[in-house]
Motif scaffolding. Structure first.
Motif, PDB file in Angstrom:
ATOM      1  N   UNK A   5       4.033  11.306  18.268  1.00  0.00           N
ATOM      2  CA  UNK A   5       5.772  10.457  18.599  1.00  0.00           C
ATOM      3  C   UNK A   5       6.781  10.904  17.508  1.00  0.00           C
ATOM      4  N   UNK A   6       5.589  11.159  16.135  1.00  0.00           N
ATOM      5  CA  UNK A   6       7.436  11.488  15.350  1.00  0.00           C
ATOM      6  C   UNK A   6       7.508  12.352  15.519  1.00  0.00           C
ATOM      7  N   UNK A   7       7.848  13.896  16.070  1.00  0.00           N
ATOM      8  CA  UNK A   7       8.130  14.564  17.072  1.00  0.00           C
ATOM      9  C   UNK A   7       9.255  14.545  17.469  1.00  0.00           C
ATOM     10  N   UNK A   8       8.847  13.244  18.323  1.00  0.00           N
ATOM     11  CA  UNK A   8      10.074  12.998  19.590  1.00  0.00           C
ATOM     12  C   UNK A   8      11.241  12.121  18.592  1.00  0.00           C
ATOM     13  N   UNK A   9      10.588  11.694  17.862  1.00  0.00           N
ATOM     14  CA  UNK A   9      11.974  10.620  17.018  1.00  0.00           C
ATOM     15  C   UNK A   9      12.893  11.274  17.258  1.00  0.00           C
ATOM     16  N   UNK A  10      13.998  10.395  17.599  1.00  0.00           N
ATOM     17  CA  UNK A  10      16.138  11.276  16.899  1.00  0.00           C
ATOM     18  C   UNK A  10      15.849  10.440  15.584  1.00  0.00           C
ATOM     19  N   UNK A  11      15.391  10.151  14.894  1.00  0.00           N
ATOM     20  CA  UNK A  11      15.184   9.678  13.484  1.00  0.00           C
ATOM     21  C   UNK A  11      14.561  10.677  12.786  1.00  0.00           C
ATOM     22  N   UNK A  12      13.862  11.406  13.673  1.00  0.00           N
ATOM     23  CA  UNK A  12      12.688  13.072  11.935  1.00  0.00           C
ATOM     24  C   UNK A  12      13.043  13.380  11.230  1.00  0.00           C
ATOM     25  N   UNK A  13      14.464  13.496  11.407  1.00  0.00           N
ATOM     26  CA  UNK A  13      15.424  14.212  10.693  1.00  0.00           C
ATOM     27  C   UNK A  13      15.984  13.592   9.079  1.00  0.00           C
ATOM     28  N   UNK A  14      15.791  12.277   9.179  1.00  0.00           N
ATOM     29  CA  UNK A  14      16.577  11.262   8.092  1.00  0.00           C
ATOM     30  C   UNK A  14      15.215  11.413   6.963  1.00  0.00           C
ATOM     31  N   UNK A  15      13.912  12.244   7.716  1.00  0.00           N
ATOM     32  CA  UNK A  15      12.753  11.898   6.239  1.00  0.00           C
ATOM     33  C   UNK A  15      12.782  13.255   5.770  1.00  0.00           C
ATOM     34  N   UNK A  16      12.389  14.416   4.369  1.00  0.00           N
ATOM     35  CA  UNK A  16      12.584  14.916   4.283  1.00  0.00           C
ATOM     36  C   UNK A  16      10.739  15.757   4.652  1.00  0.00           C
ATOM     37  N   UNK A  26      12.356  11.748  24.623  1.00  0.00           N
ATOM     38  CA  UNK A  26      14.046  11.587  24.933  1.00  0.00           C
ATOM     39  C   UNK A  26      14.319  12.603  25.153  1.00  0.00           C
ATOM     40  N   UNK A  27      14.139  13.719  24.845  1.00  0.00           N
ATOM     41  CA  UNK A  27      14.804  15.161  24.794  1.00  0.00           C
ATOM     42  C   UNK A  27      14.632  16.229  25.841  1.00  0.00           C
ATOM     43  N   UNK A  28      13.510  15.525  26.937  1.00  0.00           N
ATOM     44  CA  UNK A  28      13.580  16.564  28.201  1.00  0.00           C
ATOM     45  C   UNK A  28      15.273  16.175  28.650  1.00  0.00           C
ATOM     46  N   UNK A  29      14.707  16.780  30.177  1.00  0.00           N
ATOM     47  CA  UNK A  29      15.697  16.555  31.069  1.00  0.00           C
ATOM     48  C   UNK A  29      15.441  15.948  31.792  1.00  0.00           C
ATOM     49  N   UNK A  30      16.233  14.091  32.422  1.00  0.00           N
ATOM     50  CA  UNK A  30      15.865  13.326  32.941  1.00  0.00           C
ATOM     51  C   UNK A  30      14.950  12.565  32.546  1.00  0.00           C
ATOM     52  N   UNK A  31      15.184  12.298  31.295  1.00  0.00           N
ATOM     53  CA  UNK A  31      14.258  11.332  30.002  1.00  0.00           C
ATOM     54  C   UNK A  31      14.484  10.318  30.440  1.00  0.00           C
ATOM     55  N   UNK A  32      12.721   9.640  30.901  1.00  0.00           N
ATOM     56  CA  UNK A  32      12.738   8.074  31.078  1.00  0.00           C
ATOM     57  C   UNK A  32      12.903   7.181  29.940  1.00  0.00           C
ATOM     58  N   UNK A  33      12.581   8.115  28.994  1.00  0.00           N
ATOM     59  CA  UNK A  33      12.971   6.911  27.410  1.00  0.00           C
ATOM     60  C   UNK A  33      14.229   7.492  27.071  1.00  0.00           C
ATOM     61  N   UNK A  52       6.617   3.118  16.789  1.00  0.00           N
ATOM     62  CA  UNK A  52       8.247   3.229  17.429  1.00  0.00           C
ATOM     63  C   UNK A  52       9.147   2.827  18.299  1.00  0.00           C
ATOM     64  N   UNK A  53      10.147   2.756  18.281  1.00  0.00           N
ATOM     65  CA  UNK A  53      10.919   1.549  19.293  1.00  0.00           C
ATOM     66  C   UNK A  53      11.609   2.457  20.118  1.00  0.00           C
ATOM     67  N   UNK A  54      11.235   1.771  21.293  1.00  0.00           N
ATOM     68  CA  UNK A  54      12.287   2.738  22.629  1.00  0.00           C
ATOM     69  C   UNK A  54      12.569   2.050  23.174  1.00  0.00           C
ATOM     70  N   UNK A  55      14.274   3.135  23.408  1.00  0.00           N
ATOM     71  CA  UNK A  55      14.756   2.581  24.685  1.00  0.00           C
ATOM     72  C   UNK A  55      15.235   3.291  25.448  1.00  0.00           C
ATOM     73  N   UNK A  56      15.034   2.287  26.662  1.00  0.00           N
ATOM     74  CA  UNK A  56      14.822   2.923  28.756  1.00  0.00           C
ATOM     75  C   UNK A  56      16.074   3.302  28.998  1.00  0.00           C
TER      76      UNK A  56
END
Length: 334
Positions: A255-266, A292-299, A330-334
């Motif tokens: 799930x780390x690879x899905x994360x919007x904030x993973x770019x904030x970690x080295x 969250x990066x897919x087309x019409x995401x649920x998350x 992981x914290x998700x927003x729908x």
């Protein structure tokens, strides 16, 4: 306009959660009252800070105490599928810690994960298989997603079982014994961990396809995900899956690879330190509905959190008042 819904899924290795007067593994390994108070305050404060919708735990000896602690924090649904075992001569000494799961949402089902006999036969495991820690398989219903199958896991550790009994009068300092432990012993540990992972992976994918449900596999993997023992669990499924993919409906991804904030970690932050070296041992694997990066995401958003403020890379010995692992979430927003 509809309000967004937020949920949090977390994992925490509690490091020998054993309420006095009980001991873990040996009579002298116990908490005094001050240490235990510090331990429970640390865990309570950390869980309050994370505020999980659902959390899984590892290394649980005192099940009833943890259940009461969780219920005080609003995690009123609690489950284990196994119990620690007392020593036959010293009943206050406990062995075989278990995994546990606690949730604010009710479980629609909860059970011990049973390995598929046909899979064991396929893997040429003819002996009576037994998990080192029986995983929990439970299902919850989440508004906006639907059914989610959650697996609470704690894979076989990297600790090597001694081979001294196979070498006659060999002593622990025997160079041959040391070499065998570093080679054959390490390989045996990897095989055991990989077998456990294979059973969970098979069950997760089969359940995804048959029940069309989202999936989370959460816990202490006792190895890094790209190791030979575990890499099969995610390597086939990249973070973004094209619509034409034959594997569109099944698969697991860190799930780390899905994360919007993973770019904030080295790089992905360690969840455990051993002799000053950091390792990522704790994971939350997710099915693609959490992407969250897919087309019409649920998350709509997913953020990854590593709660490691209590860890000290320079500490050589465990501090039982805390944990030797960070909590992850992981914290998700729908």
């Amino acid at each position: 306009m509809a309000h967004s819904q937020q949920y949090c899924f977390a994992s925490l290795n509690l490091l020998n959660f054993t309420a006095p007067p009980f001991s873990f593994y040996q009579l002298h390994e116990t908490y005094n009252d001050t240490q235990w108070q510090s331990k429970t305050q640390f865990i309570t404060g950390l869980i309050e800070h994370i505020n999980p919708t659902l959390i899984v735990f590892q290394e649980v000896f005192s099940v009833e105490v943890l259940e009461a602690l969780c219920k005080d924090l609003g995690l009123i649904h609690f489950a284990v599928v196994d119990m620690p075992q007392p020593d036959s001569m010293y009943p206050t000494v406990l062995f075989n810690p278990v995994v546990a799961i606690a949730s604010k949402l009710p479980f629609t089902s909860v059970e011990a994960l049973e390995p598929c006999p046909e899979l064991l036969e396929y893997l040429n495991n003819q002996q009576q298989f037994r998990f080192n820690r029986t995983p929990i398989k439970c299902r919850i219903e989440l508004d906006g997603i639907g059914p989610i199958m959650c697996y609470a896991v704690h894979f076989k550790s990297q600790r090597v079982l001694s081979m001294a009994h196979m070498l006659g009068e060999s002593e622990q300092g025997d160079p041959l014994l040391t070499l065998l432990h570093e080679t054959v012993g390490t390989m045996q540990s990897q095989i055991s961990r990989s077998l456990e992972a294979s059973i969970i992976y098979y069950d997760a994918l089969k359940t995804q396809r048959e029940q069309n449900c989202a999936t989370l596999v959460m816990g202490d993997f006792n190895d890094h995900l790209h190791s030979p023992a575990l890499s099969f669990m995610t390597q086939t499924f990249p973070p973004q899956i094209h619509n034409s993919s034959p594997f569109e409906s099944v698969g697991l991804v860190d799930s780390y690879l899905f994360a919007d904030n993973n770019h904030t970690f080295d790089q992905k932050p360690p969840t455990h330190f051993y002799r000053g070296k950091g390792n990522v041992l704790d994971y939350i694997l997710a099915s693609k509905v959490f992407n969250p990066n897919q087309i019409n995401p649920t998350v709509k958003t997913l953020t990854y959190h590593n709660y490691d403020g209590h860890l000290d890379a320079k500490r050589d010995e465990e501090d039982i008042r805390y944990s030797d692992h960070s909590a992850i979430a992981i914290k998700v927003t729908l």
